[in-house]
Design an enzyme around this catalytic site. Structure first.
Site, PDB file in Angstrom:
ATOM      1  N   GLU A 140       0.836  -1.200   0.000  1.00  3.70           N
ATOM      2  CA  GLU A 140       0.000   0.000   0.000  1.00  3.70           C
ATOM      3  C   GLU A 140       0.869   1.247   0.000  1.00  3.70           C
ATOM      4  O   GLU A 140       1.946   1.241   0.608  1.00  3.70           O
ATOM      5  CB  GLU A 140      -0.933  -0.006   1.220  1.00  3.70           C
ATOM      6  CG  GLU A 140      -1.963  -1.131   1.185  1.00  3.70           C
ATOM      7  CD  GLU A 140      -2.952  -1.055   2.354  1.00  3.70           C
ATOM      8  OE1 GLU A 140      -2.832  -0.127   3.178  1.00  3.70           O
ATOM      9  OE2 GLU A 140      -3.845  -1.909   2.427  1.00  3.70           O
ATOM     10  N   HIS A 154      -8.292   1.213   1.708  1.00  4.31           N
ATOM     11  CA  HIS A 154      -8.106   1.074   3.160  1.00  4.31           C
ATOM     12  C   HIS A 154      -9.036   2.029   3.914  1.00  4.31           C
ATOM     13  O   HIS A 154      -8.594   2.879   4.707  1.00  4.31           O
ATOM     14  CB  HIS A 154      -6.649   1.329   3.544  1.00  4.31           C
ATOM     15  CG  HIS A 154      -6.233   0.607   4.785  1.00  4.31           C
ATOM     16  ND1 HIS A 154      -4.995   0.035   4.940  1.00  4.31           N
ATOM     17  CD2 HIS A 154      -6.893   0.351   5.948  1.00  4.31           C
ATOM     18  CE1 HIS A 154      -4.914  -0.528   6.131  1.00  4.31           C
ATOM     19  NE2 HIS A 154      -6.046  -0.348   6.755  1.00  4.31           N
TER      20      HIS A 154
END
Length: 528
Positions: free
Chosen positions: A263, A281
């Site tokens: 990420e 997220h």
């Protein structure tokens, strides 16, 4: 005159956090968006540092933070804090592990519905001017089986919502007791059964060595055809390449990920795959969750700075200043024994008994129990510590018993940890060498004198001539050096237990080679 504590809020946070600090008599500055160099230049003036995910608390920042006593993370993950470096400098690290539980659970349910009714694809098609009513044939969730991988705080909330939708819920969680399963309305099953039965699967477990790729290519192949999978927990729990292949082949009908192995996930082979939904997220991204974690971190840090109270600390136990020096070596021993049980005990563990005798029986058992539970549960969770481990054990229905013995044994002080499993009781025990160094004295009924440190190898084998030579040859051929060697047995010619310390981790390939040696019954790498 007592100096007023000072706190720096270095990431954007709900303004109620600063208000709480000021109400409690703590000076607070909100200075966000600084580079690491700029932060290092100013952090030395502060007793506390309140952060979210943007600020990286590195050894360089900690070295510059000469007055720092506590770092408070408004949220669960502390990947952006160097915990060992903070501990070495005496800085307490706190998080707020339960402030966004409802928000994350609701996001998982939202993604479940989005998969069931193909909402993103239908929205894109309709807004493109099409009217493909017959193209998007969804499925009902009523009457379907939801499989929870992880039934802790968030998982139990998801279960309650799913039960309200008239779903059946099965759960796999090594810490979930049968009694707790009944309490939250789920059926406790092993992972293979969950994969075989579930129409939907949601993951709610931390990322550890034991849970990494828990949905591996092999396990994905065991799932019910047309299953739909949701992950709002941690990236790395699913083999993303295998997930892509399973979507392409039709084994999996749909998957929704809020978290990724890397990420920010600006590129992924999964993007554009039919049946795949992704969000950036967002599990904790609601107004309520942001307020909750901000309030909690401010209250926890204030209690610590003003009163010495420790809540949700990652790297220190809840101890008084008077107890700490005497209890410290016992807690180190207890944590190692708990870790050993967690790494070796097999099957469903209904409870743990923690016994002390000799000098250990005169001490406050709560920190010792917390250390055992932290060591035991840390095998499966990267956020467990001696403060929150008892809470997590209670939440999962793990029966924990504390027993003091007045009797005098073979050692002047002894701690014994017994795991109560379906296969019977499995006990380990240890003492302190020179009142300071933890030493293992008993392992599942076998007397053993061993240190527990670093990388180790546990082997159960038939007590027969030639085995040790064959083992040494196998490890030597793999380039693995043996540090220490500890052997115990009940009777000559029976079963022997071997504990080796090695200079590097023993990989799966070497473990497989050892398992093929004549007389070997069990091999397990250990890490302390």
């Amino acid at each position: 005159m007592t100096t007023q504590p000072k706190v720096l809020i270095s990431d954007k946070m709900d303004p109620r956090a600063a208000a709480i600090f000021r109400e409690r008599g703590i000076q607070v500055d909100e200075i966000t968006g600084k580079t690491p160099e700029e932060l290092a230049a100013i952090v030395g003036d502060y007793d506390g540092l309140a952060i979210r995910s943007s600020t990286k608390v590195t050894p360089k920042i900690l070295a510059a933070a000469t007055s720092l006593k506590v770092v408070g993370r408004a949220g669960i993950g502390v990947d952006n804090v160097d915990i060992p470096a903070a501990t070495a400098r005496g800085v307490v690290v706190m998080n707020t592990p339960f402030g966004n539980s409802i928000t994350t659970a609701e996001h998982a349910i939202a993604l479940l519905f989005a998969l069931a009714r193909q909402l993103p694809e239908a929205d894109a098609s309709t807004q493109a001017g099409k009217w493909e009513k017959n193209r998007f044939m969804g499925v009902e969730v009523t009457g379907k089986t939801l499989g929870l991988i992880g039934a802790g705080n968030i998982g139990s909330i998801v279960a309650s919502r799913a039960l309200g939708l008239r779903m059946k819920v099965v759960a796999f969680d090594p810490f979930l007791s049968p009694e707790r399963a009944v309490e939250i309305g789920v059926e406790k099953v092993e992972l293979d059964e969950l994969l075989r039965r579930a129409d939907f699967i949601t993951l709610h477990t931390p990322l550890t060595d034991q849970t990494r790729n828990i949905l591996s290519r092999e396990n994905i192949a065991k799932t019910k055809k047309d299953v739909r999978i949701v992950n709002c927990a941690r990236g790395g729990l699913i083999d993303e390449a295998a997930l892509k292949d399973a979507l392409d082949s039709g084994q999996i009908a749909g998957a929704a990920l809020d978290v990724f192995e890397t990420e920010p996930a600006t590129a992924s082979p999964l993007f554009g795959t039919p049946g795949f939904i992704s969000t950036p997220h967002l599990g904790a991204s609601t107004n309520e969750a942001q307020v909750n974690v901000a309030i909690q971190v401010a209250e926890q840090m204030s209690d610590f700075l003003l009163l010495g109270g420790v809540t949700n600390a990652i790297n220190v136990p809840s101890l008084s200043a008077e107890e700490a020096p005497r209890l410290k070596p016992y807690m180190a021993l207890a944590e190692k024994l708990g870790s050993l049980v967690g790494q070796l005990a097999r099957g469903s563990i209904a409870g743990l008994s923690i016994e002390t005798e000799g000098a250990a029986a005169e001490l406050n058992m709560k920190p010792i129990t917390g250390a055992v539970l932290a060591g035991y549960m840390r095998v499966h969770s990267d956020t467990v510590n001696m403060v929150n481990a008892p809470f997590l054990a209670k939440e999962r229905g793990l029966d924990v018993r504390e027993v003091r013995h007045d009797r005098e044994g073979d050692y002047h002080t002894l701690v014994r940890v017994t795991a109560h499993t379906q296969a019977g009781d499995r006990a380990v025990a240890g003492t302190l060498f020179g009142n300071a160094a933890p030493r293992l004295t008993e392992l599942f009924g076998v007397k053993v004198e061993a240190d527990l440190a670093g990388d180790m190898l546990y082997i159960v084998n038939e007590d027969a001539p030639g085995f040790i030579g064959r083992l040494g040859t196998t490890l030597g051929e793999a380039g693995i050096n043996i540090g220490t060697f500890h052997l115990g047995r009940i009777d000559a010619g029976g079963e022997a237990v071997l504990l080796l310390s090695v200079d590097e981790p023993v990989g799966a390939e070497v473990v497989a080679r050892i398992e093929q040696l004549p007389g070997v019954k069990q091999v397990r790498p250990l890490k302390f």
